[in-house]
Motif scaffolding. Structure first.
Motif, PDB file in Angstrom:
ATOM      1  N   ARG A   1      15.032  40.582  20.025  1.00  0.00           N
ATOM      2  CA  ARG A   1      13.993  39.280  20.139  1.00  0.00           C
ATOM      3  C   ARG A   1      14.341  39.475  21.849  1.00  0.00           C
ATOM      4  O   ARG A   1      12.969  38.236  21.967  1.00  0.00           O
TER       5      ARG A   1
ATOM      6  N   ALA B   1       6.987  43.031  20.188  1.00  0.00           N
ATOM      7  CA  ALA B   1       8.175  43.499  18.773  1.00  0.00           C
ATOM      8  C   ALA B   1       8.251  45.314  18.139  1.00  0.00           C
ATOM      9  O   ALA B   1       9.439  44.966  18.041  1.00  0.00           O
TER      10      ALA B   1
ATOM     11  N   GLU C   1      17.859  39.852  16.964  1.00  0.00           N
ATOM     12  CA  GLU C   1      18.098  38.069  17.840  1.00  0.00           C
ATOM     13  C   GLU C   1      18.360  38.861  19.420  1.00  0.00           C
ATOM     14  O   GLU C   1      17.227  38.639  20.051  1.00  0.00           O
TER      15      GLU C   1
ATOM     16  N   HIS D   1      10.982  38.800  24.735  1.00  0.00           N
ATOM     17  CA  HIS D   1      10.246  37.397  25.272  1.00  0.00           C
ATOM     18  C   HIS D   1      10.339  37.324  26.463  1.00  0.00           C
ATOM     19  O   HIS D   1       9.800  36.969  27.172  1.00  0.00           O
TER      20      HIS D   1
END
Length: 238
Positions: A16, A26, A13, A20
């Motif tokens: 990610r 990714a 997480e 972002h």
């Protein structure tokens, strides 16, 4: 779910969230993300470089060495997992300057007079004001410029401050260009970095004019002003 699985989940997480923030796909792992952040001078990410690099190394040892050992080589602690979660939240929810410094800005025209500026200083307590000439920003009038102008008039027994236009003051104000326009979406970390660099350069009076689109042509384009006097609030929100 054991701590091994929990750590991998929160680590993924974290990746990610950074992907972002940096607006990359990714396929970039944390090592690549750290390099991208450094190249982009992303102060929020690079300010946590050591922590992130430690987590990257720990994750690699946990996964790759664990595979070779045919089992878990280490068990992440609850504290470490909470540290990753806290860091993820900090990066995801990093404060932007518009949340702290958006405010109505007092500005003037070149044709306005010294009396108007001094009235604003008395009423609002500010000492720096953007000055416009029709359709563009020409500079910032400061207490330095006012003092310089008044000193240049000492040989006169009396001057009318209503007859002195800002054009005359800006001509003597060495700090009229000591400003930068920044997007109001800018992270508080980037603002801290800008001020620290300017202070090291000896520009302690440098100010930032906030804008919604990095451009200022009209007084309404300025959505706030940040000065070195705001550093305590900036630091408190890092």
């Amino acid at each position: 779910m054991d701590n091994y699985q929990r750590f991998l989940q929160v680590f993924n997480e974290l990746e990610r969230v950074i992907q972002h923030r940096l607006q990359v796909d990714a396929k970039n792992n944390l090592g690549a993300l750290l390099r991208i952040a450094q190249q982009a001078h992303d102060q929020l990410i690079t300010s946590h470089y050591q922590e992130l690099d430690f987590l990257r190394n720990f994750r690699n040892i946990l996964v790759h060495e664990g595979i070779q050992a045919e089992g878990e080589i280490a068990t992440p602690s609850d504290y470490l997992i909470e540290k990753v979660e806290t860091l993820t939240t900090k990066i995801r929810e990093a404060k932007k300057i518009k949340a702290l410094f958006r405010s109505q800005v007092i500005s003037f025209k070149l044709t306005d007079n010294l009396h108007d500026v001094l009235q604003a200083v008395k009423k609002y307590g500010y000492t720096k004001f953007p000055v416009f000439a029709e359709d563009h920003l020409v500079g910032v009038v400061t207490d330095n410029g006012i003092t310089k102008f008044m000193a240049s008039q000492l040989q006169e027994d009396l001057i009318s401050i209503k007859s002195v236009h800002l054009e005359n003051i800006l001509a003597l104000d060495k700090r009229k260009d000591s400003f930068m326009v920044v997007n109001e979406e800018t992270s508080i970390y980037d603002i801290d970095d800008i001020f620290m660099r300017k202070i090291k350069e000896g520009k302690s009076s440098f100010i930032l004019l906030m804008s919604s689109d990095n451009h200022v042509d009209h007084p309404d384009d300025i959505t706030g002003i940040i000065t070195p006097w705001d550093m305590p609030e900036i630091i408190a929100n890092l």
